[in-house]
Design a protein around this motif. Sequence first.
Motif, short mmCIF file in Angstrom:
data_model
loop_
_atom_site.label_atom_id
_atom_site.label_comp_id
_atom_site.label_asym_id
_atom_site.label_seq_id
_atom_site.Cartn_x
_atom_site.Cartn_y
_atom_site.Cartn_z
N GLU A 185 0.83 -1.20 0.00
CA GLU A 185 0.00 0.00 0.00
C GLU A 185 0.86 1.25 0.00
OE1 GLU A 185 -3.38 2.54 0.27
OE2 GLU A 185 -3.09 0.47 -0.42
N VAL A 186 1.91 1.23 0.82
CA VAL A 186 2.81 2.38 0.90
C VAL A 186 3.60 2.57 -0.39
CG1 VAL A 186 4.89 3.25 2.06
CG2 VAL A 186 2.99 2.34 3.41
N SER A 187 4.08 1.47 -0.96
CA SER A 187 4.88 1.58 -2.18
C SER A 187 4.04 1.94 -3.40
CB SER A 187 5.63 0.27 -2.43
OG SER A 187 4.74 -0.81 -2.55
N ASP A 188 2.77 1.48 -3.41
CA ASP A 188 1.91 1.79 -4.55
C ASP A 188 1.33 3.20 -4.49
OD1 ASP A 188 2.33 -0.72 -5.56
OD2 ASP A 188 0.43 -1.56 -4.82
N ASN A 189 1.34 3.78 -3.29
CA ASN A 189 0.79 5.13 -3.09
C ASN A 189 1.82 6.00 -2.38
OD1 ASN A 189 -2.25 4.67 -3.87
ND2 ASN A 189 -1.70 2.97 -2.51
N ALA A 190 2.98 6.09 -3.00
CA ALA A 190 4.13 6.75 -2.37
C ALA A 190 3.82 8.17 -1.91
CB ALA A 190 5.30 6.75 -3.34
N ALA A 191 3.16 8.95 -2.72
CA ALA A 191 2.90 10.35 -2.38
C ALA A 191 2.02 10.48 -1.14
CB ALA A 191 2.24 11.05 -3.57
N ALA A 192 1.10 9.55 -0.97
CA ALA A 192 0.16 9.64 0.15
C ALA A 192 0.82 9.35 1.50
CB ALA A 192 -1.00 8.68 -0.08
N TYR A 193 1.90 8.57 1.48
CA TYR A 193 2.53 8.16 2.74
C TYR A 193 3.95 8.68 2.92
CZ TYR A 193 -1.39 4.90 2.95
OH TYR A 193 -2.65 4.35 3.00
N LYS A 194 4.38 9.55 2.04
CA LYS A 194 5.79 9.97 2.04
C LYS A 194 6.23 10.68 3.32
CE LYS A 194 4.87 14.30 -0.48
NZ LYS A 194 5.19 15.19 0.64
N ASP A 195 5.29 11.26 4.05
CA ASP A 195 5.65 12.02 5.25
C ASP A 195 5.51 11.21 6.54
OD1 ASP A 195 6.22 14.33 3.75
OD2 ASP A 195 4.10 14.91 3.74
N ILE A 196 5.19 9.91 6.42
CA ILE A 196 5.06 9.06 7.61
C ILE A 196 6.30 8.18 7.73
CG2 ILE A 196 3.68 7.29 8.75
CD1 ILE A 196 1.26 8.25 7.20
N LEU A 197 6.84 8.09 8.94
CA LEU A 197 7.98 7.22 9.21
C LEU A 197 7.47 5.90 9.79
CD1 LEU A 197 10.32 9.87 10.83
CD2 LEU A 197 10.62 8.81 8.58
N PHE A 198 8.11 4.79 9.42
CA PHE A 198 7.65 3.48 9.84
C PHE A 198 8.72 2.73 10.63
CE2 PHE A 198 4.79 4.60 6.47
CZ PHE A 198 3.57 4.00 6.80
N CYS A 199 8.24 1.82 11.48
CA CYS A 199 9.11 0.94 12.26
C CYS A 199 8.43 -0.41 12.31
CB CYS A 199 9.28 1.51 13.67
SG CYS A 199 10.28 0.49 14.79
N GLY A 200 9.20 -1.49 12.23
CA GLY A 200 8.59 -2.81 12.14
C GLY A 200 9.03 -3.79 13.21
N PHE A 201 8.59 -5.04 13.02
CA PHE A 201 8.94 -6.15 13.90
C PHE A 201 9.01 -7.40 13.02
CE2 PHE A 201 9.15 -9.00 17.38
CZ PHE A 201 9.25 -8.28 18.56
N ASP A 202 9.89 -8.33 13.40
CA ASP A 202 10.13 -9.56 12.62
C ASP A 202 11.03 -9.27 11.42
OD1 ASP A 202 8.67 -11.28 14.29
OD2 ASP A 202 6.80 -10.83 13.27
N ALA A 203 11.00 -10.16 10.44
CA ALA A 203 11.89 -10.03 9.28
C ALA A 203 11.10 -10.31 8.01
CB ALA A 203 13.07 -10.99 9.44
N GLY A 204 11.76 -10.84 6.98
CA GLY A 204 11.06 -11.17 5.74
C GLY A 204 11.49 -10.32 4.56
N THR A 205 11.19 -10.80 3.38
CA THR A 205 11.62 -10.16 2.14
C THR A 205 11.10 -8.73 2.00
OG1 THR A 205 11.73 -12.32 1.06
CG2 THR A 205 11.67 -10.39 -0.38
N ASN A 206 9.86 -8.50 2.37
CA ASN A 206 9.32 -7.15 2.23
C ASN A 206 10.06 -6.14 3.10
OD1 ASN A 206 7.33 -7.29 0.25
ND2 ASN A 206 5.78 -8.06 1.67
N GLN A 207 10.39 -6.54 4.32
CA GLN A 207 11.15 -5.60 5.17
C GLN A 207 12.55 -5.39 4.62
OE1 GLN A 207 10.35 -4.89 9.27
NE2 GLN A 207 9.43 -6.91 9.52
N TYR A 208 13.12 -6.45 4.08
CA TYR A 208 14.46 -6.31 3.50
C TYR A 208 14.44 -5.32 2.34
CZ TYR A 208 19.07 -7.61 1.70
OH TYR A 208 20.37 -7.57 1.28
N ASN A 209 13.51 -5.50 1.41
CA ASN A 209 13.43 -4.62 0.25
C ASN A 209 13.08 -3.19 0.65
OD1 ASN A 209 14.01 -6.76 -1.44
ND2 ASN A 209 11.86 -7.22 -1.86
N TRP A 210 12.19 -3.06 1.61
CA TRP A 210 11.76 -1.72 2.05
C TRP A 210 12.92 -0.98 2.71
CZ3 TRP A 210 6.71 -0.94 5.43
CH2 TRP A 210 6.40 0.41 5.50
#
Length: 342
Positions: free
Chosen positions: A251-276
């Motif tokens: 959702e964030v990658s497909d709508n970059a302009a809408a979420y560009k000003d929000i900072l994110f933090c995660g938990f766990d691992a996985g390919t999506n977190q690696y690429n992001w």
Amino acid sequence: MKKLTKVLALVLALVLCSSIFMACGKKGGENGTIAVIAKGETHAFWQAVKAGAEDAGAKYGYSVTFRGPTAESEEYVNSQREMVQSALNNKDVKAIVLATIGLGFADELVSAYDKGLPVVEFDSGLYSGGADITAGKDPTIGGVATDNFAAAGVAAENFYAYLKTNGLVKDGFKVGIIQHDSTATGIDRAGGFKAKIEELAKADGITLDVNVQVKANNAGEYKLGLTALKEWGAQAIFMTNEGVVNEVFPEVSDNAAAYKDILFCGFDAGTNQYNWIKDAGAKYALLVGSVAQDSYNIGYKAVELAAKKLAGEAVADVGIAGRWYNADNIDELKDQNIFYMG
């Protein structure tokens, strides 16, 4: 001379055959088998757990069997129960390491007690406070799991440091949390992050505005949480597990302009977190960092706990700390089997 040579050859052959028979006929490791029954088997997280479990087994002289249901869903609880029963019926099994996907294992646990088999809880609890275990017949000797509250606190501490270093935190700064479910894991992760980041802000004389969106593990629900937090005006969002990340990232990658000003933090691992995280915000909102469960050591310490108990040593619960990672050290943790792809 030829006769003597034939006799020697026959003796050597018998010795070799005997050695092979003994090696092949020997069950498990030299000390027997430790049966590990997990919530799953194919996911990269469980494969890392399996690697740790097998390494610990090799160190302590035990063969390790590793089994898990098709998916981490309570609909497979009967399949997992059959795996436990199979381990109980295996005379070579000396201990069981178990992470259940549901309740209702009382009979199997009592059976383990009656057979003198120690049981190690790992990754999550087996039942609610022992309430469904016959009095005096609890075989569990300890547990090994990520300390979710503390690990989420590690995420908050590092995330807050980033916000503070970049001069972003101030009174009323809006922090959103997408909690992946209402289990103890979800509650502890959301609660641990909230408690730590508010504590740190308070020490700086700052009051944060925190909004927790509690969602179920159903398709689209985490995206609904993201949308709600965006409409609320979140400036930073913590995602409590890989499942949340996997739904938020597209959702964030497909709508970059809408979420560009929000900072994110995660938990766990996985390919999506690696690429992001490797993208470092060049294309879309920044994933500042995340906390990985040390899945390899969860498996290792769980089998080690069983082996030490079997050796007559005193044992206790083991809490595995989460490891913070960002673009600077993600590959290092990947090499250490702490960060997994998949």
